[in-house]
Design a protein around this motif. Structure first.
Motif, short mmCIF file in Angstrom:
data_model
loop_
_atom_site.label_atom_id
_atom_site.label_comp_id
_atom_site.label_asym_id
_atom_site.label_seq_id
_atom_site.Cartn_x
_atom_site.Cartn_y
_atom_site.Cartn_z
N ILE A 1 50.86 66.96 -33.26
CA ILE A 1 49.64 66.31 -33.75
C ILE A 1 49.56 66.42 -35.28
N PHE B 1 40.01 69.16 -20.87
CA PHE B 1 40.70 68.23 -21.77
C PHE B 1 40.17 68.37 -23.20
N ARG B 2 38.86 68.55 -23.32
CA ARG B 2 38.27 68.73 -24.64
C ARG B 2 38.84 69.99 -25.31
N ILE C 1 42.47 69.43 -26.38
CA ILE C 1 42.55 68.63 -27.61
C ILE C 1 42.34 69.53 -28.82
N LYS C 2 41.36 70.41 -28.74
CA LYS C 2 41.11 71.35 -29.84
C LYS C 2 42.32 72.25 -30.07
N ILE D 1 47.96 63.21 -23.32
CA ILE D 1 47.00 63.23 -22.22
C ILE D 1 47.25 62.01 -21.35
N LEU E 1 38.13 58.85 -24.95
CA LEU E 1 39.18 59.81 -25.29
C LEU E 1 39.56 59.76 -26.77
N ARG E 2 39.81 58.56 -27.27
CA ARG E 2 40.30 58.44 -28.65
C ARG E 2 39.17 58.65 -29.68
N LEU F 1 36.18 61.93 -28.28
CA LEU F 1 36.80 63.26 -28.26
C LEU F 1 37.77 63.48 -29.41
N PHE G 1 40.90 62.44 -29.88
CA PHE G 1 42.30 62.73 -29.56
C PHE G 1 43.24 61.82 -30.35
N LYS G 2 44.18 62.42 -31.05
CA LYS G 2 45.10 61.67 -31.90
C LYS G 2 46.50 61.57 -31.32
N ILE H 1 48.56 58.88 -25.63
CA ILE H 1 47.82 58.58 -24.41
C ILE H 1 48.79 57.91 -23.44
#
Length: 574
Positions: free
Chosen positions: A29, A246-247, A250-251, A257, A286-287, A290, A292-293, A296
């Motif tokens: 990431i 999932f959250r 992501i962190k 995902i 999601l993008r 949340l 998320f980079k 997917i």
């Protein structure tokens, strides 16, 4: 003394370092924020059709014969797809095929596989680590991180760069037909912590990971391979429960995902629209929401859950427009590439957006080392994948997962001099559990086997005989490849188990899905009850070690079984 020495050696093996693996200086990431000359150079050399093809990962096997292997090779050569997802086969055959397929690709293929419990989920002659439900009982998450490192080594040794794992669904439906034992359990905090430990182990070991199945497939009673499940919950419930792991992932920097095929009206009211094809879910939730980079990934685009209402390539186009970066297992990738090429013009997908998505896949290839691709060596491959340190880790994981649901030292370790019966239910031959107890510890014992459908008369005769024993040990075994939440035993055999539990000095071990305990009324009456979660040699040995007090039970049930055994149940002996 010899037995104790043997188990000390097992423990020592578990501490042996795994073969050296290159540690990544930077996560995937974080790498996306830097310009990459290799990525830019490769992108410029590709035609528009070849750029679209980078989004597609096609199915591959080594157990379907030469014609099938050749057909996959044809797709790679003519379409120049981005990657492969390997399924059943053998390690040497697969390594040889990967070498062959990579030579057909202008840009190295990203090779993925479902390895939720390691290579053994798909490949013969390889190690299977415990199921995630079993791992959910472990308290020490550093062991799960270590397992992730071991699996990363195995994947890299096989020439693969991406594991379609971990499963981060919260399994709060005991009747879930598709997730169930693949989940870490029904506690969202435990699921998140275990999934992150597993993910970090793999990513630190140099492979890409994929948490699945967003926004959460744990509370369904429909298998999305067969139909489209409905998730009827409101956004607050989804935000606070299903999406929580999932959250957190992501962190923690997870690289990928996977989106589930589910109808979720509270997130997108379009009738019969799978979440995979929903822009409000894939991009909006999601993008954007949340943040998320990473990559997917669609769930398999050949599944009935997505094809039922969107056949003939419609699903592929809508999945692309929804925001998926990788389209996994399209029914017809050639058709889909053409349709997406038209859709880009028609639906106004900007050049910048399209370029970013293709470059994200190329960046994943760079991060995984495919810019310096080398053939997989098959020398000593099977031996390397079955190294002693890996076997020892499997045993250590089981030792830490085995759970004493009921009992104490006096009801667990019975008198080794008294007349003892050791019974295994659901099998056709003596089990490791029986052999270990009878031949090493309880020498004044007899072994009995009860099949899944033993007749009522035989069971009654056996009950009469068993009343002559001072104590009994019972193992309940699920021999099916996938441990379901209900045992496939006859009602007569289930009643027989209930009778055994009522015997004074009875110890019962369940080597099956923990939910099966709820389907055995009266089992809670036994003097001691051990949850072994799955029928493996290692787990049976772990239960024997608990009985004979070589180890203390450390596991806690990862799910609510019934009123007697809520989530987190587990007795620790001092």
């Amino acid at each position: 003394m010899k037995v104790l020495l043997r188990y000390l050696i097992y423990a020592l093996f578990a501490l042996i370092a795994i073969p050296a693996m290159g540690q990544q200086k930077q996560g995937y990431i974080a790498s996306l924020g830097r310009q990459n000359r290799w990525v830019d150079s490769v992108y410029r050399k590709l035609s528009k059709k070849e750029r679209i093809a980078q989004l597609f990962f096609v199915r591959a096997h080594t157990d379907r014969g030469q014609a099938y292997e050749d057909s996959v090779g044809y797709v790679i050569k003519n379409e120049q797809v981005g990657g492969l997802v390997f399924f059943q086969g053998g390690p040497v055959r697969q390594a040889q095929l990967i070498n062959r397929y990579q030579k057909l690709a202008k840009v190295p293929l990203l090779i993925a596989q479902d390895g939720e419990w390691g290579l053994g989920m798909r490949l013969d002659s390889t190690i299977s680590y415990p199921y995630q439900m079993t791992l959910g009982a472990i308290r020490d998450n550093t062991l799960i991180y270590k397992m992730g490192q071991f699996i990363a080594y195995d994947f890299k040794r096989m020439g693969m760069q991406m594991n379609l794992a971990p499963d981060m669904d919260v399994n709060n439906n005991p009747d879930n037909p598709v997730i169930n034992f693949r989940s870490f359990g029904d506690n969202k905090y435990n699921v998140a912590a275990k999934g992150i430990a597993y993910m970090k182990g793999m990513q630190d070991g140099g492979i890409l990971t994929t948490a699945k199945h967003f926004p959460g497939h744990g509370d369904t009673n429909v298998d999305s391979h067969l139909d489209l499940p409905l998730l009827p919950f409101d956004r607050k419930r989804l935000d606070t429960l299903e999406e929580y792991p999932f959250r957190q992932a992501i962190k923690a920097g997870i690289s990928g995902i996977m989106i589930a095929h589910m109808d979720i009206p509270s997130l997108d009211s379009t009738k019969n629209l799978p979440s995979t094809l929903s822009k409000p879910i894939v991009t909006g939730d999601l993008r954007d929401l949340l943040g998320f980079k990473g990559l997917i990934v669609s769930d398999a685009m050949e599944m009935k859950g997505v094809l039922k209402y969107f056949p003939d390539g419609q699903a592929d186009v809508r999945a692309f427009l929804a925001g998926n970066d990788i389209l996994e297992l399209s029914e017809n990738s050639e058709r889909a590439i053409g349709l997406i090429k038209k859709a880009i013009r028609k639906d106004g997908v900007t050049k910048k957006e399209f370029e970013a998505r293709v470059k994200k896949i190329l960046a994943a290839k760079y991060w995984a080392g495919l810019n310096h691709y080398k053939d997989v060596s098959t020398d000593h491959l099977v031996e390397g994948l079955n190294r002693e340190s890996a076997k020892a880790l499997v045993q250590q994981l089981c030792d830490n997962a085995v759970t004493l649901l009921k009992g104490d030292g006096s009801t667990l370790q019975l008198n080794p001099l008294q007349k003892t019966a050791v019974i295994s239910v659901g099998v056709t031959q003596p089990t490791i559990f029986q052999q270990e107890l009878s031949q090493r510890w309880y020498l004044n014992s007899d072994m009995y086997i009860v099949g899944k459908a033993t007749s009522a008369d035989q069971l009654l005769d056996l009950l009469v005989k068993l009343r002559q024993y001072d104590q009994i040990f019972v193992s309940i075994n699920d021999t099916r490849p996938r441990p379901a939440s209900k045992l496939d035993y006859s009602n007569g055999v289930k009643l027989f188990i209930s009778e055994l539990a009522s015997f004074q000095h009875s110890v019962i071990c369940v080597f099956a899905n923990p939910y099966t305990v709820a389907g055995l009324p009266g089992i809670e009456k036994s003097g001691a009850l051990i949850a072994g979660y799955q029928m493996s040699d290692e787990m049976q040995r772990s239960a024997v070690k608990v009985i004979t007090r070589l180890i203390d039970p450390k596991g806690k049930s990862p799910v609510r079984i019934n009123q007697y055994f809520p989530s987190g149940s587990g007795v620790t002996l001092k």
